[in-house]
Scaffold this motif. Structure first.
Motif, PDB file in Angstrom:
ATOM      1  N   PHE A   1       0.837  -1.204   0.000  1.00  0.00           N
ATOM      2  CA  PHE A   1       0.000   0.000   0.000  1.00  0.00           C
ATOM      3  C   PHE A   1       0.869   1.251   0.000  1.00  0.00           C
ATOM      4  O   PHE A   1       2.020   1.215   0.443  1.00  0.00           O
ATOM      5  CB  PHE A   1      -0.897   0.013   1.240  1.00  0.00           C
ATOM      6  CG  PHE A   1      -1.690  -1.250   1.403  1.00  0.00           C
ATOM      7  CD1 PHE A   1      -2.884  -1.429   0.729  1.00  0.00           C
ATOM      8  CD2 PHE A   1      -1.218  -2.278   2.204  1.00  0.00           C
ATOM      9  CE1 PHE A   1      -3.608  -2.607   0.855  1.00  0.00           C
ATOM     10  CE2 PHE A   1      -1.935  -3.462   2.339  1.00  0.00           C
ATOM     11  CZ  PHE A   1      -3.130  -3.632   1.669  1.00  0.00           C
ATOM     12  N   SER A   2       0.308   2.322  -0.435  1.00  0.00           N
ATOM     13  CA  SER A   2       0.801   3.701  -0.262  1.00  0.00           C
ATOM     14  C   SER A   2       2.070   4.108  -1.017  1.00  0.00           C
ATOM     15  O   SER A   2       2.194   5.266  -1.382  1.00  0.00           O
ATOM     16  CB  SER A   2       0.933   4.073   1.220  1.00  0.00           C
ATOM     17  OG  SER A   2       2.133   3.599   1.771  1.00  0.00           O
ATOM     18  N   LEU A   3       3.023   3.225  -1.230  1.00  0.00           N
ATOM     19  CA  LEU A   3       4.251   3.697  -1.875  1.00  0.00           C
ATOM     20  C   LEU A   3       4.129   3.746  -3.395  1.00  0.00           C
ATOM     21  O   LEU A   3       4.753   4.579  -4.047  1.00  0.00           O
ATOM     22  CB  LEU A   3       5.442   2.811  -1.475  1.00  0.00           C
ATOM     23  CG  LEU A   3       5.841   2.942  -0.007  1.00  0.00           C
ATOM     24  CD1 LEU A   3       6.810   1.848   0.393  1.00  0.00           C
ATOM     25  CD2 LEU A   3       6.453   4.308   0.277  1.00  0.00           C
ATOM     26  N   VAL A   4       3.315   2.864  -3.940  1.00  0.00           N
ATOM     27  CA  VAL A   4       3.156   2.801  -5.395  1.00  0.00           C
ATOM     28  C   VAL A   4       1.662   2.797  -5.721  1.00  0.00           C
ATOM     29  O   VAL A   4       0.882   2.155  -5.031  1.00  0.00           O
ATOM     30  CB  VAL A   4       3.803   1.505  -5.954  1.00  0.00           C
ATOM     31  CG1 VAL A   4       3.599   1.409  -7.457  1.00  0.00           C
ATOM     32  CG2 VAL A   4       5.281   1.462  -5.609  1.00  0.00           C
TER      33      VAL A   4
ATOM     34  N   LYS B   1       7.040   8.453 -10.075  1.00  0.00           N
ATOM     35  CA  LYS B   1       7.379   9.504  -9.111  1.00  0.00           C
ATOM     36  C   LYS B   1       8.127  10.699  -9.719  1.00  0.00           C
ATOM     37  O   LYS B   1       8.911  10.536 -10.659  1.00  0.00           O
ATOM     38  CB  LYS B   1       8.260   8.943  -7.991  1.00  0.00           C
ATOM     39  CG  LYS B   1       7.584   7.865  -7.176  1.00  0.00           C
ATOM     40  CD  LYS B   1       6.339   8.352  -6.479  1.00  0.00           C
ATOM     41  CE  LYS B   1       5.657   7.219  -5.733  1.00  0.00           C
ATOM     42  NZ  LYS B   1       4.261   7.027  -6.153  1.00  0.00           N
ATOM     43  N   GLY B   2       7.868  11.839  -9.108  1.00  0.00           N
ATOM     44  CA  GLY B   2       8.607  13.048  -9.466  1.00  0.00           C
ATOM     45  C   GLY B   2       7.757  14.128 -10.077  1.00  0.00           C
ATOM     46  O   GLY B   2       8.294  15.057 -10.682  1.00  0.00           O
TER      47      GLY B   2
ATOM     48  N   PRO C   1       9.678  12.894 -15.694  1.00  0.00           N
ATOM     49  CA  PRO C   1       8.387  13.074 -15.008  1.00  0.00           C
ATOM     50  C   PRO C   1       7.429  14.004 -15.762  1.00  0.00           C
ATOM     51  O   PRO C   1       6.219  13.769 -15.771  1.00  0.00           O
ATOM     52  CB  PRO C   1       8.774  13.690 -13.648  1.00  0.00           C
ATOM     53  CG  PRO C   1      10.198  13.322 -13.442  1.00  0.00           C
ATOM     54  CD  PRO C   1      10.806  13.298 -14.817  1.00  0.00           C
ATOM     55  N   ILE C   2       7.993  15.035 -16.409  1.00  0.00           N
ATOM     56  CA  ILE C   2       7.135  15.970 -17.151  1.00  0.00           C
ATOM     57  C   ILE C   2       6.536  15.271 -18.368  1.00  0.00           C
ATOM     58  O   ILE C   2       5.318  15.306 -18.597  1.00  0.00           O
ATOM     59  CB  ILE C   2       7.950  17.208 -17.603  1.00  0.00           C
ATOM     60  CG1 ILE C   2       8.514  17.944 -16.385  1.00  0.00           C
ATOM     61  CG2 ILE C   2       7.118  18.115 -18.490  1.00  0.00           C
ATOM     62  CD1 ILE C   2       9.529  19.035 -16.722  1.00  0.00           C
TER      63      ILE C   2
ATOM     64  N   ALA D   1      -1.675  19.083  -5.609  1.00  0.00           N
ATOM     65  CA  ALA D   1      -2.249  17.808  -6.071  1.00  0.00           C
ATOM     66  C   ALA D   1      -1.176  17.050  -6.851  1.00  0.00           C
ATOM     67  O   ALA D   1      -0.599  17.597  -7.793  1.00  0.00           O
ATOM     68  CB  ALA D   1      -3.467  18.060  -6.955  1.00  0.00           C
ATOM     69  N   ASP D   2      -0.926  15.811  -6.456  1.00  0.00           N
ATOM     70  CA  ASP D   2       0.206  15.067  -7.025  1.00  0.00           C
ATOM     71  C   ASP D   2      -0.195  14.187  -8.200  1.00  0.00           C
ATOM     72  O   ASP D   2      -1.014  13.267  -8.045  1.00  0.00           O
ATOM     73  CB  ASP D   2       0.828  14.168  -5.950  1.00  0.00           C
ATOM     74  CG  ASP D   2       1.420  14.978  -4.803  1.00  0.00           C
ATOM     75  OD1 ASP D   2       1.458  16.215  -4.910  1.00  0.00           O
ATOM     76  OD2 ASP D   2       1.844  14.353  -3.808  1.00  0.00           O
ATOM     77  N   ILE D   3       0.448  14.426  -9.338  1.00  0.00           N
ATOM     78  CA  ILE D   3       0.202  13.540 -10.486  1.00  0.00           C
ATOM     79  C   ILE D   3       0.852  12.185 -10.227  1.00  0.00           C
ATOM     80  O   ILE D   3       0.426  11.170 -10.750  1.00  0.00           O
ATOM     81  CB  ILE D   3       0.719  14.180 -11.796  1.00  0.00           C
ATOM     82  CG1 ILE D   3       0.132  15.586 -11.958  1.00  0.00           C
ATOM     83  CG2 ILE D   3       0.360  13.317 -12.998  1.00  0.00           C
ATOM     84  CD1 ILE D   3       0.608  16.340 -13.182  1.00  0.00           C
ATOM     85  N   HIS D   4       1.883  12.163  -9.362  1.00  0.00           N
ATOM     86  CA  HIS D   4       2.526  10.868  -9.096  1.00  0.00           C
ATOM     87  C   HIS D   4       1.811  10.033  -8.027  1.00  0.00           C
ATOM     88  O   HIS D   4       2.317   9.011  -7.595  1.00  0.00           O
ATOM     89  CB  HIS D   4       4.027  11.018  -8.810  1.00  0.00           C
ATOM     90  CG  HIS D   4       4.413  11.678  -7.507  1.00  0.00           C
ATOM     91  ND1 HIS D   4       5.671  12.178  -7.302  1.00  0.00           N
ATOM     92  CD2 HIS D   4       3.749  11.905  -6.346  1.00  0.00           C
ATOM     93  CE1 HIS D   4       5.757  12.666  -6.073  1.00  0.00           C
ATOM     94  NE2 HIS D   4       4.606  12.511  -5.477  1.00  0.00           N
ATOM     95  N   LYS D   5       0.606  10.476  -7.642  1.00  0.00           N
ATOM     96  CA  LYS D   5      -0.217   9.611  -6.782  1.00  0.00           C
ATOM     97  C   LYS D   5      -1.384   9.111  -7.656  1.00  0.00           C
ATOM     98  O   LYS D   5      -1.154   8.312  -8.537  1.00  0.00           O
ATOM     99  CB  LYS D   5      -0.667  10.372  -5.536  1.00  0.00           C
ATOM    100  CG  LYS D   5       0.530  10.682  -4.599  1.00  0.00           C
ATOM    101  CD  LYS D   5       0.101  11.172  -3.233  1.00  0.00           C
ATOM    102  CE  LYS D   5       1.253  11.251  -2.254  1.00  0.00           C
ATOM    103  NZ  LYS D   5       2.192  12.379  -2.468  1.00  0.00           N
TER     104      LYS D   5
END
Ligand SMILES: Cc1ncc(COP(=O)(O)O)c(C=O)c1O
Length: 414
Positions: free
Chosen positions: A36-39, A246-247, A287-288, A236-240
């Protein structure tokens, strides 16, 4: 202890790759759905291979000077446009992650406060606000003022009213908070902030890229974005739940003027004009580029499809907890993130830590926090709900003793 002296001779790439491949087999297996949570696992091979391809393609690009990389510049501008339209923002930038977005919001608020003569600015938040705010306050010399949460896990507007004073630069609410997955009363607190001429930041690092789609799927979601009067910035995180690797995160503002306080310009350097919109100088291209490719590949349709899978996984996991003797989801969450605790009305002693240990022995990687176990669900969890229910029930029945695993969230200081 490994040999950490500086290597005299280089080693062949194949040897290194073999070593890393072998070692990694012992690392977290997030694809199996037991982590959970990290990926944020979409369990979507096409999306994953697109991201790999894009990462390779833009591996050596540097967004420090986007004018040298027209493609990156275009992709970044388009991601920012899409972000503005998703949240109803008028300006903002990309950053490397939630923590950087939060730093930028705090810096902007500090400087906004200084401009109106507040030289010892304060930030008011609930105890559930992410530690990135504590970190930002420490680095940026802002005083953090904490308020308690109610039994429902949410920030309490009256507590904010008492905590706000003439030095308050900004109030922070979460949508949702990490520990409990509840959305704070954004409208009440933002209105109170606006009345007192104080900024209001919504930390939607976690929920920003999921809640709009849950709302569209018919879930009841209290408004939390720029539709709410008084909200001045939003992370707001796009990597979530944006499902990029990530990044990449976003920081958005209601007003251009506020955003301008985030921009750094320096023209007294012999190396030439230095201008940047976020904290980083050199910025990696992958990441972009992958944020653009991910959002464009998925579109609204894809986010709704994945959002539905997260919803189904959430229902299955919550009912697994309801079905396990003596355990409850507490407090009631608004999203796919929640805490599993011991039902105070349950008969008999349940040691939640021991239950976590027995789950881990069954291959799960349960996150621990003060009030119990913590779960954050991704689309890929939709296929393991039944297994989770069976293993949870068996772990409660078995229990035994706890090994005393620390309540850790992240970060190891070396
Ligand atoms: C609510 C919330 N805010 C901020 C952050 C920080 O994000 P990051 O770890 O990308 O810096 C997180 C991370 O989980 C979070 O859950």
């Amino acid at each position: 202890m490994a040999d950490t002296s500086f290597p005299e001779k280089g080693r062949p790439s194949e040897e290194l790759l073999e070593e890393m491949r072998a070692e990694r087999t012992g690392d977290l297996d997030w694809r199996g759905g037991k982590a959970f949570s990290l990926v944020y696992n979409t369990d979507d091979p096409e999306l994953e291979s697109l991201q790999h391809e894009v990462a390779g393609m833009f591996l050596h690009e540097n967004a420090l000077n986007p004018f040298r990389y027209a493609t990156l510049l275009r992709m970044e501008s388009e991601v920012l446009g899409m972000t503005r339209s998703l949240f109803g923002a008028s300006a903002g930038s990309l950053s490397s992650g939630g923590t950087e977005s939060i730093f930028l919001a705090v810096q902007t608020a500090r400087d906004h406060a200084r401009a109106r003569g507040v030289m010892a600015p304060e930030l008011v938040c609930a105890i559930t606000a992410h530690p990135a705010f504590a970190k930002a306050c420490k680095y940026l010399d802002v005083t953090q003022v904490f308020t308690e949460v109610g039994d429902d896990g949410r920030a309490v507007p009256e507590a904010f009213a008492s905590a706000i004073n003439a030095n308050t630069a900004i109030v922070v609410v979460s949508a949702p908070s990490y520990p409990f997955g509840v959305i704070d009363p954004v409208a009440d607190i933002a209105a109170m902030a606006a009345e007192r001429d104080v900024l209001c930041h919504v930390d939607a690092c976690l929920g920003g890229w999921l809640l709009p789609f849950w709302e569209e799927l018919g879930e009841s979601v209290e408004p939390w974005d720029f539709r709410v009067e008084g909200v001045t910035s939003l992370s707001a995180d796009i990597h979530k739940y944006g499902y990029c690797f990530k990044g990449v995160s976003t920081i958005s503002y209601r007003d251009e003027d506020l955003y301008r306080r985030q921009i750094f310009m320096y023209d007294s350097w012999p190396g030439g004009l230095y201008a940047s919109a976020s904290a980083a100088g050199t910025r990696p291209g992958p990441p972009i580029a992958a944020a653009w490719a991910t959002i464009t590949h998925l579109g609204r349709e894809g986010y709704l499809r994945l959002g539905r899978r997260v919803l189904e996984a959430t229902r299955a996991f919550r009912s697994a907890v309801d079905g396990a003797e003596g355990l409850v989801v507490v407090p009631t969450p608004d999203m796919s993130v929640f805490q599993i605790g011991v039902d105070p009305e349950a008969s008999g002693d349940i040691d939640i830590e021991a239950v976590g240990d027995r789950m881990d022995e069954r291959g799960w990687n349960m996150d621990r926090q003060q009030g119990g176990l913590h779960v954050m669900l991704s689309p890929g969890h939709d296929k393991v709900g039944e297994m989770f229910a069976a293993d949870l029930a068996a772990s409660v029945a078995q229990q035994g003793t706890a090994a005393g695993t620390e309540h850790t969230y992240g970060g190891v200081v070396g």
